[in-house]
Design a protein around this motif. Structure first.
Motif, PDB file in Angstrom:
ATOM      1  N   UNK A   1       0.842  -1.169   0.000  1.00 33.03           N
ATOM      2  CA  UNK A   1       0.000   0.000   0.000  1.00 33.03           C
ATOM      3  C   UNK A   1       0.889   1.234   0.000  1.00 33.03           C
ATOM      4  N   UNK A   2       0.548   2.195  -0.810  1.00 34.02           N
ATOM      5  CA  UNK A   2       1.293   3.456  -0.862  1.00 34.02           C
ATOM      6  C   UNK A   2       0.788   4.372   0.242  1.00 34.02           C
ATOM      7  N   UNK A   3       1.731   5.002   0.929  1.00 34.95           N
ATOM      8  CA  UNK A   3       1.343   5.930   1.983  1.00 34.95           C
ATOM      9  C   UNK A   3       2.262   7.135   1.949  1.00 34.95           C
ATOM     10  N   UNK A   4       1.863   8.196   2.632  1.00 36.24           N
ATOM     11  CA  UNK A   4       2.665   9.415   2.700  1.00 36.24           C
ATOM     12  C   UNK A   4       3.719   9.238   3.784  1.00 36.24           C
ATOM     13  N   UNK A   5       4.965   9.078   3.356  1.00 34.66           N
ATOM     14  CA  UNK A   5       6.076   8.851   4.277  1.00 34.66           C
ATOM     15  C   UNK A   5       6.768  10.167   4.603  1.00 34.66           C
ATOM     16  N   UNK A   6       7.280  10.260   5.801  1.00 35.92           N
ATOM     17  CA  UNK A   6       8.045  11.435   6.199  1.00 35.92           C
ATOM     18  C   UNK A   6       9.522  11.206   5.911  1.00 35.92           C
ATOM     19  N   UNK A   7      10.276  12.284   5.903  1.00 34.77           N
ATOM     20  CA  UNK A   7      11.727  12.190   5.709  1.00 34.77           C
ATOM     21  C   UNK A   7      12.339  11.310   6.793  1.00 34.77           C
ATOM     22  N   UNK A   8      11.894  11.503   8.032  1.00 35.85           N
ATOM     23  CA  UNK A   8      12.427  10.731   9.158  1.00 35.85           C
ATOM     24  C   UNK A   8      12.180   9.232   8.979  1.00 35.85           C
ATOM     25  N   UNK A   9      10.986   8.868   8.478  1.00 35.48           N
ATOM     26  CA  UNK A   9      10.678   7.448   8.281  1.00 35.48           C
ATOM     27  C   UNK A   9      11.577   6.834   7.216  1.00 35.48           C
ATOM     28  N   UNK A  10      11.816   7.572   6.145  1.00 35.68           N
ATOM     29  CA  UNK A  10      12.696   7.038   5.103  1.00 35.68           C
ATOM     30  C   UNK A  10      14.131   6.912   5.600  1.00 35.68           C
ATOM     31  N   UNK A  11      14.591   7.898   6.363  1.00 31.80           N
ATOM     32  CA  UNK A  11      15.948   7.817   6.911  1.00 31.80           C
ATOM     33  C   UNK A  11      16.067   6.650   7.880  1.00 31.80           C
ATOM     34  N   UNK A  12      15.021   6.425   8.681  1.00 23.27           N
ATOM     35  CA  UNK A  12      15.031   5.302   9.617  1.00 23.27           C
ATOM     36  C   UNK A  12      15.064   3.969   8.875  1.00 23.27           C
ATOM     37  N   UNK A  13      14.505   3.946   7.662  1.00 18.65           N
ATOM     38  CA  UNK A  13      14.518   2.737   6.831  1.00 18.65           C
ATOM     39  C   UNK A  13      15.797   2.642   6.003  1.00 18.65           C
ATOM     40  N   UNK A  14      16.799   3.480   6.331  1.00 17.47           N
ATOM     41  CA  UNK A  14      18.098   3.490   5.637  1.00 17.47           C
ATOM     42  C   UNK A  14      17.973   3.815   4.148  1.00 17.47           C
ATOM     43  N   UNK A  15      17.080   4.733   3.820  1.00 22.41           N
ATOM     44  CA  UNK A  15      16.914   5.179   2.442  1.00 22.41           C
ATOM     45  C   UNK A  15      17.543   6.552   2.308  1.00 22.41           C
ATOM     46  N   UNK A  16      18.509   6.676   1.406  1.00 20.27           N
ATOM     47  CA  UNK A  16      19.132   7.965   1.140  1.00 20.27           C
ATOM     48  C   UNK A  16      18.173   8.810   0.319  1.00 20.27           C
ATOM     49  N   UNK A  17      17.861   9.980   0.801  1.00 16.91           N
ATOM     50  CA  UNK A  17      16.912  10.844   0.110  1.00 16.91           C
ATOM     51  C   UNK A  17      17.680  11.747  -0.853  1.00 16.91           C
ATOM     52  N   UNK A  18      17.440  11.507  -2.156  1.00 21.00           N
ATOM     53  CA  UNK A  18      18.034  12.353  -3.179  1.00 21.00           C
ATOM     54  C   UNK A  18      16.920  12.813  -4.110  1.00 21.00           C
TER      55      UNK A  18
END
Length: 129
Positions: A1-18
């Motif tokens: 399911x697609x959801x609105x993720x926050x920057x903090x959630x992506x960083x916690x999931x070890x995803x580099x935000x570029x």
């Protein structure tokens, strides 16, 4: 399911935000739970789902030891079953489903912001000179 993720959630999931990470209008990012519940979403499809199931089985295989046990005469079908003394802990699916639905990216409500490969938004070198 697609959801609105926050920057903090992506960083916690070890995803580099570029600039390739998909952003949505109103702030935030497209987050996708690896658990699949709805198959009609534009970002999922049968090939994606089959690949997800394959990877899940390979990466999170149940390595519990089972023993075959007779449940009927050897000439009957089925005649054996598997038993295990191991314990398995399942997630509370209702909690996950409720959480993800409360943050679902609903069609016609959120718009995906253009990505770095959009030709109309990034002038070519010949347009700049």
């Amino acid at each position: 399911m697609n959801f609105k993720a926050t920057k903090e959630e992506l960083l916690q999931a070890n995803i580099d935000i570029d600039d390739k990470i998909v952003r949505v209008s109103g702030g935030g990012y497209v987050g996708v739970l690896s658990a699949i519940s709805d198959f009609d979403d534009e970002l999922t499809g049968s090939a994606h789902c089959i690949e997800y199931i394959r990877r899940t089985i390979m990466c999170h295989a149940d390595v519990s030891v089972y023993a075959a046990t007779w449940i009927a005469d050897s000439h009957e079908k089925p005649n054996k079953d598997l038993i295990s003394g191991g314990e398995r802990e399942c997630v509370n699916w209702d909690v996950i489903d409720t959480w993800s639905r409360s943050r679902a990216l609903k069609k016609k409500v959120y718009k995906v912001k253009p990505g770095p490969f959009e030709k109309d938004l990034h002038p070519s070198e010949s347009d700049v000179s």
